[in-house]
Structures are given as structure tokens and as C-alpha cells.
Write an enzyme that holds these catalytic residues in place. Sequence first.
Site, PDB file in Angstrom:
ATOM      1  N   VAL A 207       3.146   0.275   4.271  1.00  0.00           N
ATOM      2  CA  VAL A 207       2.412   1.042   5.283  1.00  0.00           C
ATOM      3  C   VAL A 207       0.988   0.498   5.418  1.00  0.00           C
ATOM      4  O   VAL A 207       0.448  -0.048   4.482  1.00  0.00           O
ATOM      5  CB  VAL A 207       2.384   2.533   4.891  1.00  0.00           C
ATOM      6  CG1 VAL A 207       3.799   3.094   4.830  1.00  0.00           C
ATOM      7  CG2 VAL A 207       1.655   2.786   3.567  1.00  0.00           C
ATOM      8  N   THR A 208       0.414   0.706   6.601  1.00  0.00           N
ATOM      9  CA  THR A 208       1.071   1.121   7.817  1.00  0.00           C
ATOM     10  C   THR A 208       1.442  -0.125   8.634  1.00  0.00           C
ATOM     11  O   THR A 208       0.792  -1.155   8.510  1.00  0.00           O
ATOM     12  CB  THR A 208       0.179   2.042   8.694  1.00  0.00           C
ATOM     13  OG1 THR A 208      -1.009   1.334   9.093  1.00  0.00           O
ATOM     14  CG2 THR A 208      -0.202   3.288   7.920  1.00  0.00           C
TER      15      THR A 208
ATOM     16  N   ASP B 195       0.798  -1.237   0.000  1.00  0.00           N
ATOM     17  CA  ASP B 195       0.000   0.000   0.000  1.00  0.00           C
ATOM     18  C   ASP B 195       0.828   1.284   0.000  1.00  0.00           C
ATOM     19  O   ASP B 195       0.490   2.252   0.704  1.00  0.00           O
ATOM     20  CB  ASP B 195      -0.983   0.003   1.180  1.00  0.00           C
ATOM     21  CG  ASP B 195      -1.934  -1.184   1.142  1.00  0.00           C
ATOM     22  OD1 ASP B 195      -1.880  -1.956   0.169  1.00  0.00           O
ATOM     23  OD2 ASP B 195      -2.730  -1.338   2.073  1.00  0.00           O
TER      24      ASP B 195
ATOM     25  N   CYS C  54      -2.032  -2.638   7.743  1.00  0.00           N
ATOM     26  CA  CYS C  54      -1.981  -3.557   6.599  1.00  0.00           C
ATOM     27  C   CYS C  54      -0.750  -4.455   6.611  1.00  0.00           C
ATOM     28  O   CYS C  54      -0.808  -5.605   6.173  1.00  0.00           O
ATOM     29  CB  CYS C  54      -2.090  -2.772   5.297  1.00  0.00           C
ATOM     30  SG  CYS C  54      -3.728  -2.037   5.119  1.00  0.00           S
TER      31      CYS C  54
ATOM     32  N   LYS D 243      -6.480  -5.034  -3.328  1.00  0.00           N
ATOM     33  CA  LYS D 243      -7.085  -5.759  -2.205  1.00  0.00           C
ATOM     34  C   LYS D 243      -8.137  -4.876  -1.543  1.00  0.00           C
ATOM     35  O   LYS D 243      -7.925  -3.675  -1.360  1.00  0.00           O
ATOM     36  CB  LYS D 243      -6.009  -6.182  -1.205  1.00  0.00           C
ATOM     37  CG  LYS D 243      -5.243  -5.038  -0.554  1.00  0.00           C
ATOM     38  CD  LYS D 243      -4.132  -5.583   0.316  1.00  0.00           C
ATOM     39  CE  LYS D 243      -3.345  -4.526   1.031  1.00  0.00           C
ATOM     40  NZ  LYS D 243      -4.067  -3.742   2.032  1.00  0.00           N
TER      41      LYS D 243
END
Length: 245
Positions: free
Chosen positions: A168-169, A35, A173, A140
Site C-alpha cells: 500500500v498504497t 508498507d 508507495c 525508507k
Amino acid sequence: MFDHAAGPAPGQVAVPARPYAYEFEPATSALLLIDMQRDFLEPDGFGELLGNDVSLLARVVEPLGAVLAAARGEDMMIVHTREGHRPDLADCPPSKLARGRLELGIGSPGPKGRILVRGEYGHDIIDELAPLPGEVVLDKPGKGSFYATDLELMLRNAGIKSLIVTGVTTEVCVHTTVREANDRGFECLVLEDCCGSYFPEFHRVALEMVAAQGGIFGWVSGSAELLQALSNTRPPVLAAVTEGA
Ligand code: TIU
């Protein structure tokens, strides 16, 4: 199976880590970048709209860039994940939409397009870590990278056993993904300077949780240790060329 007591076998890399050295083979390992999206990292993204200090995440970009370059050099499998939803939000649980009673939440129009919606500018990965052709980009809908995705299928098909986990974070995640991966039998190394949180204390404690109890979820180390371990395993001639000696 690795024999952690016997030391690294030929072809394996040993990284100094907590709670003890992490051994892996680049050919059966994947680098996960979780992410690293504009919505979480950049000013005016979703993270900042939530009141967070995004500069705490920016410090991850440089070390993670170096790890990404090294993983590309090793021909490792590389997976970039993105948290987000279909434009009609059909894959977003109503509970997630309602959570926080936010004025500007998932699907709302923000400065970088609709927040956490696939295809929008803010949802995509930051330019510094842009995926190359051939690398997996995994969308996702949840915090974990395995939930409602085909990640496990792709990793098994590629013969992957170990995951180097970044992004992150840390406590959201990254942690959820490490827990999911651990239950599926993947060995996880989390790189502490390549993960970031809006809450430094959560970052620290989340990493402690991974390595506690003999590595209950996996191992924790840093990018410098990984890069050094990778360079130690290269033949001297190749190492001299790539390091400009
Ligand atoms: N990627 C990820 O961790 N999603 C989040 O929503 N994290 C927060 O810390 N909010």
C-alpha cells in the site's frame, strides 16, 4: 535476458498478466511487500487519522498472506518495507513534515505511538504479515523503496532481476517503487488484489498506467494467477503432497 516472444524457458514461471504473460524465475525474483504497516492499515493509525477508510486496505491482507506463504515455499527473497523516520526526524524533509497542515502529522503522538516513527507500534508491520528471521525489513524515508535505501545493492548482490510488487498504497508507495525499479532494469509484476488504495479509482488507474503502452512500467496480474502458475511448475509428486492430494 527473457525472450518474451519465445515463451517460458525451463525453470521459468509464466503468469497470465497484462499486457502479456510475465515470465520469471523464483531464484532470481524477490517479493516486495510495501508498507504493510499498522499506521496505514489499522483503525486509529495515520491513514485513518487523515480521514481515509482503512477497510479499503484490509482486503489486501488475505491474498497477500497467501502470496507470502508461496514465496516462502519457493525460497524467494522477501523484502518488507516500512515508511518512516528516525525519532529525531532528521531524515524527514521539512516539506514532508509541513505538508497537509495536519494537526496530527509525522512525529506527533497518536493512538499507536508517534506517527511514522521507527520503533513505534504503529510504524511496524501488521501481525498477519510479520516478517520472519532472514527476511529483509527495509526502512525508507520516502515513498519509493529505492530512494535513500540500500535496496538496490541488496537486490544486485542477491542476483535479483524480477520483483513481484505488493502493498500500500497503489498509487503512492507502490507506484513510486515500480517506477524506480523499472528505471534500474528490474522487471516488475504488480499483483492487483495484493495492493490497495484509499481511493479505488486511483488504484484502478495506477494499475492501468503500469501495463499501458506495452507494459511501460511492468505487468499487472492477480494472486490467483501467480499461485496457479507457481503450482503448475512444481513436479507432480511435490504438488500432490503440498496440496494434500
Ligand atoms: N506507503 C504509502 O503509500 N504512503 C502514503 O503516505 N500513502 C498514502 O496514500 N497516503
